[in-house]
Design an enzyme around this catalytic site. Structure first.
Site, PDB file in Angstrom:
ATOM      1  N   GLU A   7     -21.133  17.738  43.886  1.00 48.88           N
ATOM      2  CA  GLU A   7     -21.036  19.187  43.655  1.00 48.88           C
ATOM      3  C   GLU A   7     -20.274  19.555  42.379  1.00 48.88           C
ATOM      4  O   GLU A   7     -20.369  20.678  41.911  1.00 48.88           O
ATOM      5  CB  GLU A   7     -20.385  19.871  44.877  1.00 48.88           C
ATOM      6  CG  GLU A   7     -18.906  19.570  45.122  1.00 48.88           C
ATOM      7  CD  GLU A   7     -18.645  18.266  45.879  1.00 48.88           C
ATOM      8  OE1 GLU A   7     -19.564  17.416  45.923  1.00 48.88           O
ATOM      9  OE2 GLU A   7     -17.537  18.087  46.384  1.00 48.88           O
ATOM     10  N   GLY A  29     -14.722  51.453  41.540  1.00 42.54           N
ATOM     11  CA  GLY A  29     -15.018  51.219  40.131  1.00 42.54           C
ATOM     12  C   GLY A  29     -15.274  49.749  39.858  1.00 42.54           C
ATOM     13  O   GLY A  29     -15.785  49.385  38.818  1.00 42.54           O
ATOM     14  N   CYS A  65     -17.487  11.980  50.346  1.00 41.18           N
ATOM     15  CA  CYS A  65     -16.101  11.505  50.262  1.00 41.18           C
ATOM     16  C   CYS A  65     -15.508  11.308  51.665  1.00 41.18           C
ATOM     17  O   CYS A  65     -15.932  10.403  52.371  1.00 41.18           O
ATOM     18  CB  CYS A  65     -15.278  12.457  49.398  1.00 41.18           C
ATOM     19  SG  CYS A  65     -13.801  11.672  48.775  1.00 41.18           S
ATOM     20  N   SER A 103     -19.204  48.821  43.951  1.00 41.66           N
ATOM     21  CA  SER A 103     -20.372  49.453  43.318  1.00 41.66           C
ATOM     22  C   SER A 103     -21.660  48.823  43.843  1.00 41.66           C
ATOM     23  O   SER A 103     -22.622  49.519  44.169  1.00 41.66           O
ATOM     24  CB  SER A 103     -20.334  49.303  41.801  1.00 41.66           C
ATOM     25  OG  SER A 103     -19.139  49.812  41.296  1.00 41.66           O
ATOM     26  N   HIS A 131     -18.386  12.961  44.294  1.00 41.51           N
ATOM     27  CA  HIS A 131     -18.644  14.387  44.529  1.00 41.51           C
ATOM     28  C   HIS A 131     -19.851  14.878  43.723  1.00 41.51           C
ATOM     29  O   HIS A 131     -19.719  15.140  42.526  1.00 41.51           O
ATOM     30  CB  HIS A 131     -17.399  15.204  44.153  1.00 41.51           C
ATOM     31  CG  HIS A 131     -16.268  14.987  45.100  1.00 41.51           C
ATOM     32  ND1 HIS A 131     -16.064  15.776  46.202  1.00 41.51           N
ATOM     33  CD2 HIS A 131     -15.306  14.040  45.131  1.00 41.51           C
ATOM     34  CE1 HIS A 131     -15.012  15.341  46.872  1.00 41.51           C
ATOM     35  NE2 HIS A 131     -14.527  14.279  46.248  1.00 41.51           N
TER      36      HIS A 131
END
Ligand code: XMP
Length: 522
Positions: free
Chosen positions: A181, A234, A83, A239, A179
């Site tokens: 993507e 948490g 683009c 984690s 585009h």
């Protein structure tokens, strides 16, 4: 990250830049985003096998149009402009960019005129011309290429754009007006794969397994025999960080879990159990609920609540971390979107609400940071968590704000009001899960309002609190749409909350999107 199969995405401010990098990674090729004005030295030392120039809200004719260091065209590696990236290439190489007679947004049929490499194997044969192919692409542009630059040839067109794709085969320069993507471009991922594997000759070596091997090795080399501390909340990011660092340095890691009293029902127990029992990690669980509640006495201002909770967290964390002798490193779950240094569209939330900041802590304790997730997007962190064997229940958990339920209790936060909200929130989550909606929502939760309303229960008049229910769909939390929950699910949630949570006699549903509202109420 040491990897020789890398693609650099230069960011000119498109809303899709991150998506380009993610799509490339989905093809198992590592990709990073640099701002368009990154220095040539930085680009060169990154040593990419190819460069992608992103789109942009600008026009190449704007006074301050973003222009990269032109030396990138002398790197001797393939370059793909998308683009604005295409218009930029045309502009810099002597082509002509003009305002399109009609802006082109949305679906468009692309006719492929030359399928040598970039557009090879894309689309279906035209009935009228056997050597040509067509496919659906997604356009979003106001400018177009009027004349191809020197040494480029058009390789595809649409009814609106005579040059919808062009190539300079000798130099390995390619450009697309559409585009590839976005999911609406039917063969977009195949076009990107052609660029990666046929044009740039990358190998698909970027996998979560290879990431774990490289990163754990890097952590070991950095930490040597020193100690590491990690705060866990948490949530999925902390984690996964903890499990990854633990895999690298085992008992040199101590995790600190500060329970501020504003967690969801059963959350503290679940995280503790998983990390301690399943992964055999050293976790210090600090019950600081009373301390946080005391500090919030009489506080109703949302920003003040956030600041008090943030500061208190740092204090509790610091005093616990200091008990670990000779700790040198702090591990933190920073993600790639937080470190991309691009021409910003960061969304309002980063500025509008204050988040925790550990900067002061690092300085005071002379700690060095380890951020093993700083190259990953959120969905990659989830894949990594899976690869590390973390249970789905933690990996797929909805995001939860650091200040927790405290910023979902509008007005003063008290022990009793926390309990009311925790019960209501737990019902919302139970019913959303039961209806099979949890995974498709970004977040679903309850808010306790500082409003009382009249009701009737049995023959008695009641005068009780109101709970608001919020459920949103979102890709990244920057924008969000309220979820169209089925009425029967809302009905069960409302009935259960009113019947089971003492102190509530009315439930309302929040139908505001972000922007202009935010996801959290405070
Ligand atoms: P807002 O309310 O700004 O929230 O639309 C966007 C996303 O960010 C989460 N959020 C936070 N996360 N610490 C966090 O770790 C915070 O202080 C915080 N405040 C908001 C929110 O839950 C939503 O997913």
């Amino acid at each position: 990250m040491t990897n020789e199969n890398k693609i650099l995405v230069l960011d000119f401010g498109s809303q899709y830049t991150q998506l380009i990098a993610r799509r490339i990674r989905e093809c198992n090729v590592y990709s990073e985003i640099f701002p368009f004005n990154a220095s040539f030295e930085k680009i060169k030392s990154f040593n990419p096998k190819g460069v992608i120039l992103s789109g942009s809200p600008s026009s190449v004719y704007d006074n301050n149009a973003p222009i990269p260091d032109k030396m990138i065209f002398k790197l001797g590696i393939p370059i793909l402009g998308i683009c604005y990236g295409m218009q930029l290439m045309a502009h810099l190489w002597g082509g002509k960019v003009a305002r399109a007679p009609r802006r082109e947004y949305g679906r468009s049929e692309l006719i492929i005129d030359d399928d040598s490499d970039l557009l090879n194997g894309i689309g279906e044969k035209l009935k009228t011309q056997n050597s040509k192919f067509k496919t659906i692409v997604w356009m979003s542009h106001g400018d177009m290429i009027d004349r191809c630059p020197k040494d480029f040839i058009p390789i595809a067109h649409t009814s609106n754009s005579p040059v919808a794709a062009m190539a300079n085969y000798k130099k390995g320069f390619y450009a697309l007006q559409f585009h590839p993507e976005v999911a609406h471009t039917e063969k977009g991922i195949d076009i990107l794969k052609n660029f990666l594997f046929k044009v740039c000759r990358c190998s698909p070596t970027w996998t979560m397994k290879s990431f774990i091997d490289t990163v754990t090795q890097e952590i070991r080399e950095k930490v040597i025999d020193n100690k590491v501390v990690c705060g866990i909340s948490g949530g999925v990011d902390s984690s996964v960080t903890a499990v990854l660092v633990h895999k690298a340095v085992k008992n040199q890691l101590t995790c600190i879990f500060v329970d501020n009293g504003f967690l969801r029902a059963g959350e503290a127990e679940k995280v503790e159990e998983t990390l301690r029992r399943h992964f055999h990690m050293d976790i210090k669980c600090i019950d600081a609920a009373k301390r946080f509640l005391n500090k919030l006495k009489g506080v109703v201002d949302p920003e003040l609540k956030r600041k008090i909770i943030g500061n208190e967290f740092i204090k509790v964390f610091e005093s616990e971390a200091k008990k670990i002798r000779e700790v040198k490193f702090l591990a933190q779950g920073t993600l790639y979107p937080d470190v991309i240094e691009s021409i910003p569209f960061k969304g309002p939330s980063a500025i509008i609400k204050s988040h925790h900041n550990v900067g002061g802590l690092l300085k005071r304790m002379k700690l060095k940071l380890i951020e093993p997730l700083r190259e990953l997007f959120k969905d990659e962190v989830r894949l990594l968590g899976k690869e590390l064997g973390i249970p789905d229940e933690i990996i797929n958990r909805h995001p939860f704000p650091g200040p927790g339920l405290a910023i979902r209790i509008i007005g003063e936060v008290t022990h009793e009001r926390c309990n009311i909200l925790r019960r209501a929130d737990s019902i919302v989550l139970q019913e959303i899960k039961k209806a099979g909606l949890y995974e498709e929502l970004w977040q679903a939760f309850a808010i306790l309002l500082p409003v009382k309303s009249v009701g009737v229960m049995g023959d008695e008049r009641t005068y009780e609190n109101v709970i608001a229910v919020r459920a949103v769909k979102s890709l990244d939390g920057m924008t969000a749409d309220w979820a169209r929950l089925p009425y029967d699910v809302l009905e069960i949630i409302s009935n259960r909350i009113i019947n089971e949570v003492k102190g509530i006699n009315r439930v309302v549903y929040d139908i505001s999107s972000k922007p202009p509202s935010t996801i959290e109420w405070e």
